[in-house]
Design a protein around this motif. Structure first.
Motif, PDB file in Angstrom:
ATOM      1  N   SER A  25      -0.541  -0.106  -7.062  1.00 11.25           N
ATOM      2  CA  SER A  25      -0.973   1.220  -6.803  1.00 11.25           C
ATOM      3  C   SER A  25      -1.962   0.819  -5.141  1.00 11.25           C
ATOM      4  O   SER A  25      -1.810  -0.448  -4.436  1.00 11.25           O
ATOM      5  CB  SER A  25      -2.341   1.211  -8.035  1.00 11.25           C
ATOM      6  OG  SER A  25      -3.277  -0.473  -7.569  1.00 11.25           O
ATOM      7  N   GLY A  26      -2.290   2.175  -4.453  1.00 16.30           N
ATOM      8  CA  GLY A  26      -2.374   2.512  -3.309  1.00 16.30           C
ATOM      9  C   GLY A  26      -1.632   2.830  -2.632  1.00 16.30           C
ATOM     10  O   GLY A  26      -1.551   3.968  -2.617  1.00 16.30           O
ATOM     11  N   ARG A  27      -0.817   2.561  -1.316  1.00 20.25           N
ATOM     12  CA  ARG A  27      -0.137   3.301  -0.956  1.00 20.25           C
ATOM     13  C   ARG A  27       0.841   3.845  -1.143  1.00 20.25           C
ATOM     14  O   ARG A  27       1.282   2.839  -2.411  1.00 20.25           O
ATOM     15  CB  ARG A  27      -0.624   2.684   0.319  1.00 20.25           C
ATOM     16  CG  ARG A  27      -2.072   2.169   1.222  1.00 20.25           C
ATOM     17  CD  ARG A  27      -1.664   2.097   2.483  1.00 20.25           C
ATOM     18  NE  ARG A  27      -2.342   2.408   3.374  1.00 20.25           N
ATOM     19  CZ  ARG A  27      -2.283   2.163   4.297  1.00 20.25           C
ATOM     20  NH1 ARG A  27      -1.918   1.656   5.271  1.00 20.25           N
ATOM     21  NH2 ARG A  27      -3.609   2.262   5.868  1.00 20.25           N
ATOM     22  N   THR A  28       1.892   4.221  -1.369  1.00 20.88           N
ATOM     23  CA  THR A  28       2.540   4.532  -1.459  1.00 20.88           C
ATOM     24  C   THR A  28       3.455   3.523  -1.502  1.00 20.88           C
ATOM     25  O   THR A  28       4.654   3.139  -0.355  1.00 20.88           O
ATOM     26  CB  THR A  28       3.687   6.175  -0.231  1.00 20.88           C
ATOM     27  OG1 THR A  28       3.143   6.618   0.422  1.00 20.88           O
ATOM     28  CG2 THR A  28       5.230   6.077  -0.757  1.00 20.88           C
ATOM     29  N   PHE A  29       4.128   3.405  -2.443  1.00 22.36           N
ATOM     30  CA  PHE A  29       4.848   2.401  -3.009  1.00 22.36           C
ATOM     31  C   PHE A  29       6.344   2.400  -2.029  1.00 22.36           C
ATOM     32  O   PHE A  29       6.608   1.187  -2.097  1.00 22.36           O
ATOM     33  CB  PHE A  29       5.124   2.342  -4.480  1.00 22.36           C
ATOM     34  CG  PHE A  29       6.286   1.270  -5.126  1.00 22.36           C
ATOM     35  CD1 PHE A  29       7.284   1.581  -5.935  1.00 22.36           C
ATOM     36  CD2 PHE A  29       5.810   0.141  -5.220  1.00 22.36           C
ATOM     37  CE1 PHE A  29       8.303   0.318  -6.665  1.00 22.36           C
ATOM     38  CE2 PHE A  29       6.808  -1.771  -5.843  1.00 22.36           C
ATOM     39  CZ  PHE A  29       7.700  -0.976  -6.105  1.00 22.36           C
TER      40      PHE A  29
END
Length: 127
Positions: A25-29
């Motif tokens: 989760s968070g920035r673009t995987f």
């Protein structure tokens, strides 16, 4: 910032299988190469497998080659490690990690190349 959470560890008999998952989760995987590492008691952390940002190129440690398979689903922000024919020596805490480093070929293979780490999941293989 990327948050990683592993799941799927457990106790299995030798010869059995487990599938580890690591949800991000968070920035673009899809911007990150992903790796699986493990650390057994009294031993240093070692890489198990790695995969490039858009799948394709993968890396496996010699000790798991032919038994483990890494894959990723960028639509689900998840990387997997399918572990078959497990051996007692596979017992360790398994960590997933994310690397923003880019390579023309290959994958990052060393701990210092990975910026984000999960909390780990225990895999125990009984003989």
């Amino acid at each position: 910032q990327v948050q990683l959470a592993e799941s799927g560890g457990g106790l299995v008999q030798a010869g059995g299988s487990l599938r580890l998952s690591c949800a991000a989760s968070g920035r673009t995987f899809s911007s990150y190469a992903m790796g699986w590492f493990r650390q057994a008691p009294g031993k240093e952390r070692e890489i198990v497998s790695a995969i490039r940002r858009s799948s394709g190129s993968t890396y496996y440690a010699d000790s798991v080659k032919g038994r483990f398979t890494i894959s990723r689903d960028n639509a689900k922000d998840t990387v997997y490690l399918q572990m078959n024919s497990l051996k007692p020596e596979d017992t360790a805490v398994y960590y997933c990690a994310a690397s923003s480093r880019t390579y023309t070929v290959g994958t990052p293979r060393y701990s210092y190349e990975y910026s984000y780490w999960g909390q780990g999941t225990q895999v125990t293989v009984s003989s």
